[in-house]
Design a protein around this motif. Structure first.
Motif, PDB file in Angstrom:
ATOM      1  N   PRO A 127      -3.845 -13.949  -4.267  1.00 11.56           N
ATOM      2  CA  PRO A 127      -3.667 -14.974  -5.303  1.00 11.56           C
ATOM      3  C   PRO A 127      -2.554 -14.631  -6.278  1.00 11.56           C
ATOM      4  O   PRO A 127      -2.036 -15.500  -6.973  1.00 11.56           O
ATOM      5  N   GLN A 128      -2.155 -13.347  -6.337  1.00 13.20           N
ATOM      6  CA  GLN A 128      -1.137 -12.917  -7.297  1.00 13.20           C
ATOM      7  C   GLN A 128       0.260 -12.757  -6.699  1.00 13.20           C
ATOM      8  O   GLN A 128       1.265 -12.957  -7.373  1.00 13.20           O
ATOM      9  N   PHE A 129       0.369 -12.383  -5.404  1.00 15.60           N
ATOM     10  CA  PHE A 129       1.691 -12.120  -4.839  1.00 15.60           C
ATOM     11  C   PHE A 129       1.687 -12.264  -3.317  1.00 15.60           C
ATOM     12  O   PHE A 129       0.634 -12.299  -2.677  1.00 15.60           O
ATOM     13  N   GLU A 130       2.881 -12.357  -2.755  1.00 16.00           N
ATOM     14  CA  GLU A 130       3.111 -12.337  -1.313  1.00 16.00           C
ATOM     15  C   GLU A 130       4.098 -11.227  -1.010  1.00 16.00           C
ATOM     16  O   GLU A 130       5.070 -11.051  -1.747  1.00 16.00           O
ATOM     17  N   LYS A 131       3.871 -10.482   0.080  1.00 14.83           N
ATOM     18  CA  LYS A 131       4.748  -9.364   0.386  1.00 14.83           C
ATOM     19  C   LYS A 131       4.688  -9.042   1.869  1.00 14.83           C
ATOM     20  O   LYS A 131       3.673  -9.239   2.525  1.00 14.83           O
ATOM     21  N   ILE A 132       5.797  -8.502   2.395  1.00 14.58           N
ATOM     22  CA  ILE A 132       5.863  -8.024   3.774  1.00 14.58           C
ATOM     23  C   ILE A 132       6.248  -6.551   3.738  1.00 14.58           C
ATOM     24  O   ILE A 132       7.245  -6.179   3.117  1.00 14.58           O
ATOM     25  N   VAL A 133       5.448  -5.716   4.400  1.00 10.67           N
ATOM     26  CA  VAL A 133       5.727  -4.276   4.465  1.00 10.67           C
ATOM     27  C   VAL A 133       5.739  -3.847   5.929  1.00 10.67           C
ATOM     28  O   VAL A 133       5.270  -4.568   6.818  1.00 10.67           O
ATOM     29  N   THR A 134       6.270  -2.671   6.192  1.00  8.82           N
ATOM     30  CA  THR A 134       6.373  -2.178   7.578  1.00  8.82           C
ATOM     31  C   THR A 134       5.536  -0.926   7.811  1.00  8.82           C
ATOM     32  O   THR A 134       5.639  -0.310   8.867  1.00  8.82           O
ATOM     33  N   ASN A 135       4.711  -0.591   6.854  1.00 12.26           N
ATOM     34  CA  ASN A 135       3.907   0.624   6.961  1.00 12.26           C
ATOM     35  C   ASN A 135       2.441   0.280   6.702  1.00 12.26           C
ATOM     36  O   ASN A 135       2.113  -0.329   5.686  1.00 12.26           O
ATOM     37  N   TRP A 136       1.549   0.671   7.638  1.00 16.63           N
ATOM     38  CA  TRP A 136       0.143   0.321   7.504  1.00 16.63           C
ATOM     39  C   TRP A 136      -0.488   0.949   6.262  1.00 16.63           C
ATOM     40  O   TRP A 136      -1.284   0.315   5.578  1.00 16.63           O
ATOM     41  N   ASP A 137      -0.133   2.178   5.940  1.00 21.88           N
ATOM     42  CA  ASP A 137      -0.697   2.834   4.770  1.00 21.88           C
ATOM     43  C   ASP A 137      -0.327   2.075   3.497  1.00 21.88           C
ATOM     44  O   ASP A 137      -1.148   1.918   2.584  1.00 21.88           O
ATOM     45  N   GLU A 138       0.921   1.584   3.448  1.00 22.98           N
ATOM     46  CA  GLU A 138       1.345   0.798   2.288  1.00 22.98           C
ATOM     47  C   GLU A 138       0.581  -0.519   2.235  1.00 22.98           C
ATOM     48  O   GLU A 138       0.162  -0.977   1.166  1.00 22.98           O
ATOM     49  N   CYS A 139       0.402  -1.136   3.404  1.00 20.25           N
ATOM     50  CA  CYS A 139      -0.355  -2.382   3.494  1.00 20.25           C
ATOM     51  C   CYS A 139      -1.788  -2.168   3.006  1.00 20.25           C
ATOM     52  O   CYS A 139      -2.311  -2.940   2.191  1.00 20.25           O
ATOM     53  N   LEU A 140      -2.415  -1.098   3.488  1.00 29.07           N
ATOM     54  CA  LEU A 140      -3.795  -0.798   3.107  1.00 29.07           C
ATOM     55  C   LEU A 140      -3.927  -0.593   1.606  1.00 29.07           C
ATOM     56  O   LEU A 140      -4.898  -1.051   0.976  1.00 29.07           O
ATOM     57  N   GLY A 141      -2.947   0.065   1.019  1.00 30.06           N
ATOM     58  CA  GLY A 141      -2.979   0.294  -0.418  1.00 30.06           C
ATOM     59  C   GLY A 141      -2.892  -0.993  -1.224  1.00 30.06           C
ATOM     60  O   GLY A 141      -3.416  -1.075  -2.339  1.00 30.06           O
ATOM     61  N   LEU A 142      -2.239  -2.021  -0.653  1.00 32.84           N
ATOM     62  CA  LEU A 142      -2.065  -3.295  -1.352  1.00 32.84           C
ATOM     63  C   LEU A 142      -3.251  -4.240  -1.176  1.00 32.84           C
ATOM     64  O   LEU A 142      -3.470  -5.128  -2.007  1.00 32.84           O
ATOM     65  N   ILE A 143      -4.006  -4.074  -0.074  1.00 34.26           N
ATOM     66  CA  ILE A 143      -5.091  -5.016   0.210  1.00 34.26           C
ATOM     67  C   ILE A 143      -6.476  -4.483  -0.117  1.00 34.26           C
ATOM     68  O   ILE A 143      -7.417  -5.258  -0.287  1.00 34.26           O
ATOM     69  N   LYS A 144      -6.622  -3.182  -0.197  1.00 32.66           N
ATOM     70  CA  LYS A 144      -7.948  -2.592  -0.390  1.00 32.66           C
ATOM     71  C   LYS A 144      -8.550  -3.014  -1.724  1.00 32.66           C
ATOM     72  O   LYS A 144      -7.970  -2.824  -2.783  1.00 32.66           O
ATOM     73  N   GLY A 145      -9.719  -3.641  -1.631  1.00 35.50           N
ATOM     74  CA  GLY A 145     -10.442  -4.048  -2.828  1.00 35.50           C
ATOM     75  C   GLY A 145      -9.928  -5.293  -3.511  1.00 35.50           C
ATOM     76  O   GLY A 145     -10.438  -5.678  -4.574  1.00 35.50           O
ATOM     77  N   VAL A 146      -8.948  -5.963  -2.910  1.00 39.20           N
ATOM     78  CA  VAL A 146      -8.366  -7.163  -3.526  1.00 39.20           C
ATOM     79  C   VAL A 146      -9.136  -8.395  -3.067  1.00 39.20           C
ATOM     80  O   VAL A 146      -9.241  -8.669  -1.870  1.00 39.20           O
ATOM     81  N   LYS A 147      -9.664  -9.132  -3.994  1.00 43.65           N
ATOM     82  CA  LYS A 147     -10.434 -10.327  -3.685  1.00 43.65           C
ATOM     83  C   LYS A 147      -9.519 -11.467  -3.240  1.00 43.65           C
ATOM     84  O   LYS A 147      -8.498 -11.747  -3.865  1.00 43.65           O
ATOM     85  N   GLY A 148      -9.882 -12.120  -2.130  1.00 47.65           N
ATOM     86  CA  GLY A 148      -9.127 -13.269  -1.646  1.00 47.65           C
ATOM     87  C   GLY A 148      -7.856 -12.927  -0.896  1.00 47.65           C
ATOM     88  O   GLY A 148      -7.041 -13.806  -0.630  1.00 47.65           O
ATOM     89  N   VAL A 149      -7.671 -11.662  -0.508  1.00 46.95           N
ATOM     90  CA  VAL A 149      -6.453 -11.260   0.179  1.00 46.95           C
ATOM     91  C   VAL A 149      -6.464 -11.713   1.636  1.00 46.95           C
ATOM     92  O   VAL A 149      -7.507 -11.745   2.293  1.00 46.95           O
ATOM     93  N   LEU A 150      -5.294 -12.099   2.137  1.00 49.15           N
ATOM     94  CA  LEU A 150      -5.085 -12.412   3.557  1.00 49.15           C
ATOM     95  C   LEU A 150      -3.963 -11.519   4.051  1.00 49.15           C
ATOM     96  O   LEU A 150      -2.977 -11.303   3.351  1.00 49.15           O
TER      97      LEU A 150
END
Length: 209
Positions: A9-32
């Protein structure tokens, strides 16, 4: 290399590293989030565009709402090879609960019904992102109108696809369908009281498409 598209709900982003992705989505409500093989596919997903191939048959849909009228307007235009085949518009069968979103979802349902009735496969072109997200199970529905939309479109979705288009950008067909939805409200305002025709009994609204 994989590309991870993230939408919150706050931002959109594209990353190429799973660890970075996990850090951005973990615990975030409503994330896709979803992984892709190419940057273009990831970008398209964030825009709400199907990563599958487009079709030559397009159905443009839109909704409209006027504060002085209880129902939402909707419209659709069927286009093949940049030629109009069919158009239809009207107002929702029950008072709008989510303003123009009711009309947007109802128009998409009518578009899918038209495609199925004529045994055609096409691309639903829409500016409200929920049309595709709800139909494909990428958004969880909470509102009554979204739940009703999901119930009706999932069984008839078939091989039809979705494509997000930007609203009010001078696109010929998108502007046309927007006007059809607005004209439907103008026309309905001059007709007899809609509640008498929409199945409202004893103050109970029939919440069904």
């Amino acid at each position: 290399m994989k590309y991870y598209a993230i939408k919150t709900p706050q931002f959109e982003k594209i990353v190429t590293n799973w660890d970075e992705c996990l850090g951005l989505i973990k615990g975030v409500k409503g994330v896709l989030y979803k992984s892709f093989k190419s940057l273009e596919e990831a970008q398209n997903w964030l825009k709400g565009v199907s990563e599958e191939a487009d079709t030559s048959l397009h159905v443009y849909v839109d909704g409209s709402f006027s504060p002085d009228f209880p129902y939402s307007g909707w419209g659709l235009v069927v286009v093949e090879n940049d030629q109009e085949l069919y158009r239809l518009g009207g107002v929702t069968p029950f008072p709008a609960m989510s303003r123009n979103i009711d009309g947007e979802l109802f128009a998409a349902l009518k578009a899918l019904e038209w495609l199925n009735e004529h045994q055609k496969v096409g691309t639903i072109c829409h500016d409200y992102e929920g049309i595709a997200r709800f139909a494909k199970g990428e958004w969880k529905a909470k509102s009554t109108v979204a739940l009703e939309y999901i119930k009706k479109v999932r069984p008839i979705l078939g091989e039809n696809k979705f494509k997000k288009v930007d609203a009010h950008t001078g696109h010929q067909w998108n502007d046309l369908v927007d006007q059809i939805a607005k004209d439907a409200i103008i026309k309905a305002k001059s007709e007899p009281l809609l509640s008498e025709k929409k199945g409202e009994k004893d103050g109970q609204i029939q919440l069904e498409f």
